[in-house]
Design an enzyme around this catalytic site. Structure first.
Site, PDB file in Angstrom:
ATOM      1  N   TRP A   1      40.779   0.182  22.077  1.00  0.00           N
ATOM      2  CA  TRP A   1      40.555  -0.502  23.350  1.00  0.00           C
ATOM      3  C   TRP A   1      40.369  -2.009  23.091  1.00  0.00           C
ATOM      4  O   TRP A   1      39.670  -2.397  22.160  1.00  0.00           O
ATOM      5  CB  TRP A   1      39.294   0.071  24.033  1.00  0.00           C
ATOM      6  CG  TRP A   1      38.950  -0.704  25.272  1.00  0.00           C
ATOM      7  CD1 TRP A   1      39.536  -0.604  26.495  1.00  0.00           C
ATOM      8  CD2 TRP A   1      37.950  -1.731  25.392  1.00  0.00           C
ATOM      9  NE1 TRP A   1      38.985  -1.505  27.372  1.00  0.00           N
ATOM     10  CE2 TRP A   1      38.000  -2.209  26.726  1.00  0.00           C
ATOM     11  CE3 TRP A   1      37.030  -2.302  24.511  1.00  0.00           C
ATOM     12  CZ2 TRP A   1      37.154  -3.221  27.191  1.00  0.00           C
ATOM     13  CZ3 TRP A   1      36.186  -3.323  24.973  1.00  0.00           C
ATOM     14  CH2 TRP A   1      36.261  -3.750  26.305  1.00  0.00           C
TER      15      TRP A   1
ATOM     16  N   ARG B   1      33.420   7.798  29.917  1.00  0.00           N
ATOM     17  CA  ARG B   1      33.063   6.915  31.031  1.00  0.00           C
ATOM     18  C   ARG B   1      32.463   7.729  32.192  1.00  0.00           C
ATOM     19  O   ARG B   1      32.804   7.515  33.345  1.00  0.00           O
ATOM     20  CB  ARG B   1      34.286   6.133  31.517  1.00  0.00           C
ATOM     21  CG  ARG B   1      33.887   4.805  32.130  1.00  0.00           C
ATOM     22  CD  ARG B   1      35.031   4.152  32.874  1.00  0.00           C
ATOM     23  NE  ARG B   1      34.571   2.874  33.423  1.00  0.00           N
ATOM     24  CZ  ARG B   1      35.196   2.192  34.358  1.00  0.00           C
ATOM     25  NH1 ARG B   1      36.324   2.633  34.867  1.00  0.00           N
ATOM     26  NH2 ARG B   1      34.720   1.065  34.811  1.00  0.00           N
TER      27      ARG B   1
ATOM     28  N   ASP C   1      45.144   3.758  37.281  1.00  0.00           N
ATOM     29  CA  ASP C   1      44.336   3.666  36.060  1.00  0.00           C
ATOM     30  C   ASP C   1      44.107   5.049  35.450  1.00  0.00           C
ATOM     31  O   ASP C   1      44.310   6.084  36.101  1.00  0.00           O
ATOM     32  CB  ASP C   1      42.989   3.015  36.417  1.00  0.00           C
ATOM     33  CG  ASP C   1      42.430   2.181  35.283  1.00  0.00           C
ATOM     34  OD1 ASP C   1      42.787   2.437  34.121  1.00  0.00           O
ATOM     35  OD2 ASP C   1      41.623   1.278  35.570  1.00  0.00           O
TER      36      ASP C   1
ATOM     37  N   ASN D   1      41.137   6.293  32.569  1.00  0.00           N
ATOM     38  CA  ASN D   1      40.132   5.652  31.717  1.00  0.00           C
ATOM     39  C   ASN D   1      39.428   6.522  30.685  1.00  0.00           C
ATOM     40  O   ASN D   1      38.340   6.175  30.232  1.00  0.00           O
ATOM     41  CB  ASN D   1      39.080   4.971  32.598  1.00  0.00           C
ATOM     42  CG  ASN D   1      39.596   3.651  33.140  1.00  0.00           C
ATOM     43  OD1 ASN D   1      40.193   2.878  32.406  1.00  0.00           O
ATOM     44  ND2 ASN D   1      39.408   3.423  34.419  1.00  0.00           N
TER      45      ASN D   1
ATOM     46  N   CYS E   1      47.946   1.595  34.061  1.00  0.00           N
ATOM     47  CA  CYS E   1      46.805   1.041  33.342  1.00  0.00           C
ATOM     48  C   CYS E   1      46.056   2.212  32.741  1.00  0.00           C
ATOM     49  O   CYS E   1      46.044   3.301  33.311  1.00  0.00           O
ATOM     50  CB  CYS E   1      45.914   0.287  34.339  1.00  0.00           C
ATOM     51  SG  CYS E   1      44.369  -0.321  33.630  1.00  0.00           S
TER      52      CYS E   1
ATOM     53  N   ASP F   1      42.577  -4.681  28.485  1.00  0.00           N
ATOM     54  CA  ASP F   1      41.399  -5.179  29.200  1.00  0.00           C
ATOM     55  C   ASP F   1      40.910  -6.491  28.607  1.00  0.00           C
ATOM     56  O   ASP F   1      40.087  -7.176  29.207  1.00  0.00           O
ATOM     57  CB  ASP F   1      40.263  -4.146  29.138  1.00  0.00           C
ATOM     58  CG  ASP F   1      40.354  -3.134  30.270  1.00  0.00           C
ATOM     59  OD1 ASP F   1      41.156  -3.347  31.194  1.00  0.00           O
ATOM     60  OD2 ASP F   1      39.618  -2.128  30.223  1.00  0.00           O
TER      61      ASP F   1
HETATM   62  C1  GLA Z   1      39.720  -0.053  33.587  1.00  0.00           C
HETATM   63  C2  GLA Z   1      40.822  -1.060  33.797  1.00  0.00           C
HETATM   64  C3  GLA Z   1      40.255  -2.321  34.399  1.00  0.00           C
HETATM   65  C4  GLA Z   1      39.553  -2.006  35.696  1.00  0.00           C
HETATM   66  C5  GLA Z   1      38.505  -0.940  35.482  1.00  0.00           C
HETATM   67  C6  GLA Z   1      37.927  -0.452  36.774  1.00  0.00           C
HETATM   68  O1  GLA Z   1      38.863  -0.461  32.586  1.00  0.00           O
HETATM   69  O2  GLA Z   1      41.490  -1.309  32.618  1.00  0.00           O
HETATM   70  O3  GLA Z   1      41.269  -3.274  34.590  1.00  0.00           O
HETATM   71  O4  GLA Z   1      40.498  -1.577  36.634  1.00  0.00           O
HETATM   72  O5  GLA Z   1      39.023   0.198  34.792  1.00  0.00           O
HETATM   73  O6  GLA Z   1      36.983   0.526  36.608  1.00  0.00           O
END
Ligand code: GLA
Length: 745
Positions: free
Chosen positions: A201, A445, A480, A482, A528, A550
C-alpha cells in the site's frame, strides 16, 4: 499480419511486420513451440529449431517407437503434467481414477479474422476484422474426453500476441481442473533477467530485476485481488537490455484476482515462462458438459528495449482493451473531497468546495466515502447504499443537481464488494459474506467481503447502486475495494466447489461492472483498491482509469508512476495534486512539482480548494488551463522513460505526438546539491530534422533541433543554492521539477 499453415511440415507461422510466433505439431500430437521473436522470413519448415535428442535419465514419449522424443527436451505451447516433462505444467486435470496425466493431441485449427470475445471475462478486442488474425487450435485427450481449445491472436499494429485456453469435458467422468494457466512459452536459453513490479500500500509497482538462471522465479497474489504487492505483469529480458535497445518479452495477465507469474530455467537450456490464475486455492469441477475459460494473457515482444515494449502495451491497452464512451474522450479535470474533508462534511461544505473548484475551471466534482448509511467512520455503513440525509439533506440527487447547475459534472464513490458488520445489509444477510464455517472471519479495515460468487448478492448491490445513480446526475463512479480476501469460502456452494470461489468472486465483480456499464454507458469509472491494489488490465476493460496510489506525495509519485508506466498507459493513471504537508508521508513539496507529476495521468485535485491561499488558487487556475491544453498530447502521445528515479537523483519522462511536432517533457531532480554539474537530458522520439521551440516556466523560449535534443541533450541544469549570485531558495530547492513543451512547425 497473418497466420500461415504449412501443411507438409505441420507448422503454423503467426506474424506481423515486426514479430514471428511459430508453432508445430509434435510427433505425439501436442503443440510445440519453435520460435517467438523478431520477424522471420516465412519458410515451409523451422523444424530444426526444435531440440530432439537422446540423453541419459530422460524418458521418451511412449507409443511412438522413437527414442529421441522426450517432452523434457522439447519446447512446448501448453505442457501437461506427469509424463516425460518434469518442469512445471501449464495445467493439470485430476481424473476419477486418481491419474493426473493427460495428452492433448492436435485435431484441427480454425483461422478467424479479428478476435472473438471471452464470455464474462475482460479481453483485448478488435474493431475491424483486418486488425488481427486469430487461430484457434482444437486438441483432444482421448482418455478423459476433454477438448482443449488454445486461442492465439496476432495483431497487425502491435507486437503483441493474446492467448487463452478453453476446456470442455465431453466425456462422462467428473474431472477436476487443478490448474489452467493462460499462457506458457518455452524460450531457448536460460540467460534471461526477470523484472517484477512489487510493493505494498502507498508504494506500488516498484521495478525489481533478478537473474533467472536455473530454477523457478515467480511472483503471485493470493489476496483475491491482483494486489499492490505484486502486479500481474513481468518482463523477461536479455542481459544488457536497456530502455532503448535489446530484447524484452512483457507478459501481462488480463485478470484482477489471484495470479501466478513464473519463469523456470531448466538444465537443458530452456526457460519456461507462464502466467495465469494462481493454482493455489484453485480447483474447477469439470463435470460432464462443463467448460472452463482461462483469462487472457497478452505478451509483447520488443526488439527496441523496454520503452518499445511499454509503447506497445500502452497503445493496445488504451485503444483495444479500455472501452466505451470515455475511451477516446478527454478526461475531465476532477476534484475529489477525500483528503479535503474525509467523512466530515455536509451539503454546504461540499457545495462551497465545488463552487470554488468550478471557478478554477475544474470540470468534475467527486464525492468520496462517507455519504451513505451511518458512515461517519470506517466501522459502519458499507453495504447501505442509500444517502445519509443527516449530512446531505437534499440527497445525492439534490446535491448532484446543484453541482451540475454550476456547470460541473458530479461523481460518486462506492465500495460495492464490501460490508460492515454494523450495517442494515449485514444485519439482514449475515451469511452473505465470505467466511469459513465455525471460524471468525478476519476483518480488514473493519469490513467483511461480500460473497460476489453469488448472483443474489451481486443482484442486491446492483439494485441499490442502480437506484442511486438513476435518481441523480452522476457521470463518474469511483469503485473502491479496500481489503484482501481471507477465509475464501461461500455458504452457497458445495464442499467440492470451494476451489472455485476466488475465481467466481472475480467473475461476479466483472458481471456487476458489465451490468452498470450497459445500464449507464456514459459513466466514467475509475477503479481503486486502497489506491493501486487492483491496478491491472482486467480492471482497465471496465474502468479506463485507476487511482494509482493513495500516496499523493509528488516525490513518491514520480517513482510509482514511473514503475506503473512499464505496462500501463498514462491515460489510465489517476493522479491528483494534494496539500502539504502530504497526508501520507508529511513531506512538503512545491505546488509546481505536485502539478508537474500529477498532470501525467488522469488529472485532478484532492484538497480543500476553499482553504488555499489566493496566490496558490491563481496558480491552480493556470494549471487547469494548462492540462486542458495538453491532456490530449499527454494521454495519446508516445511515452518514453528518460531518467530512472529508483536508480538516480532524477526522474524524467516525455510524450511525443504521433506526428512528432509536439512533445512534453517532465524532468525532476529530487534532492538539491550545491554547485552541481551541468546536466543534459537526452530526449527521445523526436524528428531529428525538425526545429522545436521549447517553452518552460521562467525560461526564455529557445529553439533547438530534434537531432541536437536527442543526441546532445537538453540542458536541464538549474543553478543550485551555493552557486554564486544565482537562484532563490524558493525556486531551486529539494523536489524540484520542470515541464518543457516542445513545438515544431
Ligand atoms: C481508499 C481509497 C481512497 C479513499 C478511501 C475512502 O483508501 O484509496 O482514495 O477513497 O478509500 O475510504
Amino acid at each position: 499480419m497473418s497466420v500461415v499453415f504449412h501443411e507438409k511440415s505441420g507448422e503454423f507461422h503467426l506474424f506481423n511486420d515486426e514479430i514471428s510466433y511459430i508453432i508445430s505439431i509434435l510427433p505425439n500430437g501436442q503443440l510445440g513451440q519453435l520460435y517467438y521473436g523478431k520477424r522471420l522470413r516465412d519458410r515451409e519448415s523451422f523444424e530444426h529449431l526444435q531440440e530432439y535428442g537422446m540423453r541419459s535419465m530422460v524418458a521418451w514419449v511412449g507409443g511412438l517407437g522413437r527414442r529421441d522424443v522426450s517432452l523434457e527436451l522439447l519446447k512446448q505451447e501448453y505442457p501437461s503434467f506427469g509424463s516425460s516433462d518434469f518442469r512445471n505444467p501449464a495445467f493439470e486435470i485430476l481424473q476419477e481414477n486418481g491419474s493426473h496425466v493427460s495428452n492433448f493431441r492436435y485435431v484441427s485449427h480454425e483461422i478467424i479474422s479479428g478476435k472473438p470475445g471471452l464470455s464474462g471475462l475482460p479481453a483485448t478486442y478488435t474493431e475491424a476484422p483486418e486488425e488481427a488474425d486469430t487461430i484457434v487450435f482444437t486438441l483432444f485427450d482421448e482418455v478423459t474426453q476433454v477438448e482443449l481449445k488454445l486461442n492465439y491472436t496476432v495483431f497487425r499494429d502491435y507486437n503483441a500476441i493474446a492467448r487463452s485456453a478453453h476446456f470442455e469435458n465431453k466425456g462422462s467422468q467428473t474431472l477436476k481442473l487443478n490448474s489452467a494457466m493462460s499462457f506458457s512459452l518455452d524460450l531457448p536459453g536460460t540467460e534471461y533477467e526477470w523484472m517484477q513490479f512489487s510493493g505494498a500500500w502507498a508504494r506500488e509497482r516498484e521495478p525489481f530485476v533478478k537473474k533467472i538462471g536455473s530454477g523457478v522465479t515467480s511472483v503471485e497474489s493470493m489476496r483475491g485481488c491482483s494486489s499492490p504487492n505484486q502486479n500481474p505483469f513481468v518482463v523477461i529480458r536479455k542481459p544488457g537490455t536497456t530502455e532503448d535497445c535489446g530484447e524484452a518479452y512483457g507478459v501481462s495477465l488480463v485478470y484482477s484476482g489471484n495470479f501466478l507469474a513464473q519463469a523456470e530455467g531448466d538444465t537443458y537450456g530452456q526457460t519456461r515462462v507462464m502466467i495465469g490464475i494462481n493454482p493455489r486455492g484453485f480447483c474447477w469441477n469439470l463435470t460432464p458438459g462443463e467448460v472452463f475459460q482461462t483469462p487472457e494473457a497478452v505478451v509483447v515482444y520488443s526488439a527496441q528495449g523496454l520503452n518499445g515494449m511499454s509503447q506497445n502495451f500502452h497503445e493496445l491497452y488504451r485503444t483495444r482493451l479500455a472501452r466505451g464512451y470515455w475511451r477516446d474522450r478527454e478526461r475531465p479535470v476532477l476534484l475529489n473531497n477525500w483528503e479535503a474533508t474525509y467523512m466530515d462534511f455536509d451539503e454546504e461544505k461540499i457545495l462551497n468546495i465545488a463552487r470554488k473548484a468550478c471557478e478554477a475551471g475544474i470540470e468534475l466534482f467527486v464525492l468520496d466515502d462517507g455519504w451513505f448509511g451511518k458512515r461517519n467512520d470506517d466501522f459502519r455503513g458499507l453495504g447501505d447504499w442509500f444517502v445519509n440525509t443527516d449530512k446531505l439533506e437534499n440527497g445525492i440527487s439534490g446535491l448532484s443537481r446543484k453541482i451540475t447547475e454550476m456547470g460541473m459534472r458530479f461523481g460518486l464513490w462506492f465500495e460495492p464488494e464490501m460490508v460492515n458488520e454494523d450495517s442494515d445489509l449485514f444485519r439482514a444477510h449475515p451469511d452473505w459474506i465470505l467466511a469459513t464455517p465455525g471460524r471468525e472471519p478476519s476483518l480488514g479495515r473493519n469490513q467483511c467481503v461480500l460473497d460476489f460468487s453469488r448472483k443474489v448478492v451481486v443482484d442486491a448491490i446492483y439494485e441499490m447502486m442502480e437506484k442511486v445513480i438513476a435518481d441523480s446526475d452522476i457521470t463518474y463512479i469511483k469503485w473502491d475495494m479496500n481489503r484482501s480476501i481471507t477465509e475464501c469460502y461461500s455458504a452457497a456452494y458445495a464442499a467440492n466447489q470451494q476451489g472455485e470461489i476466488y475465481h467466481r468472486y472475480i467473475l461476479g465483480v466483472y458481471d456487476l461492472y458489465e451490468r452498470l456499464i450497459t445500464r449507464f454507458p456514459e459513466i466514467l469509472f475509475e477503479s481503486c483498491a486502497s489506491g493501486g491494489a487492483r491496478f491491472d488490465p482486467g480492471m482497465l476493460y471496465y474502468a479506463p482509469q485507476a487511482w494509482c496510489s493513495d500516496d499523493t506525495d509528488a516525490v513518491e509519485r514520480i517513482g510509482i508512476q514511473y514503475g506503473t508506466s512499464y505496462c500501463y498507459p498514462v491515460s489510465s493513471v489517476g493522479a491528483h495534486v494534494s496539500v502539504v504537508p502530504n497526508h501520507q508521508i508529511l513531506r512538503e513539496t512545491p505546488l509546481e512539482t505536485r502539478f508537474n507529476v500529477a498532470m501525467f495521468g488522469a488529472f485532478g485535485y484532492e484538497l480543500d480548494i476553499t482553504r488555499m491561499p489566493e496566490e496558490e488558487f491563481e496558480e491552480v487556475k493556470k494549471q487547469v488551463a494548462f492540462v486542458k491544453q495538453y491532456r490530449k498530447l499527454i494521454h495519446t502521445g508516445t511515452y518514453y522513460r528518460l531518467a530512472d528515479p529508483f536508480a538516480t537523483n532524477e526522474g524524467a519522462w516525455m510524450l511525443v505526438s504521433q506526428d512528432q511536432k509536439e512533445a512534453i517533457v517532465m524532468y525532476s531532480r529530487i534532492l538539491i546539491h550545491p554547485n552541481s554539474p551541468v546536466k543534459r537530458l537526452k530526449l527521445k522520439g523526436l524528428n531529428p530534422d525538425l526545429e522545436y521551440r521549447i517553452e518552460a516556466p521562467r525560461k526564455k523560449e529557445v529553439s533547438r533541433c530534434g537531432d541536437e535534443l536527442m543526441y546532445a541533450g537538453l540542458i536541464t541544469t538549474e543553478p543550485a543554492i551555493g552557486d554564486i549570485g544565482e537562484a532563490g531558495a524558493d525556486v531551486y530547492t529539494d523536489f524540484y521539477s520542470k515541464v518543457y513543451v516542445l513545438k515544431a512547425n
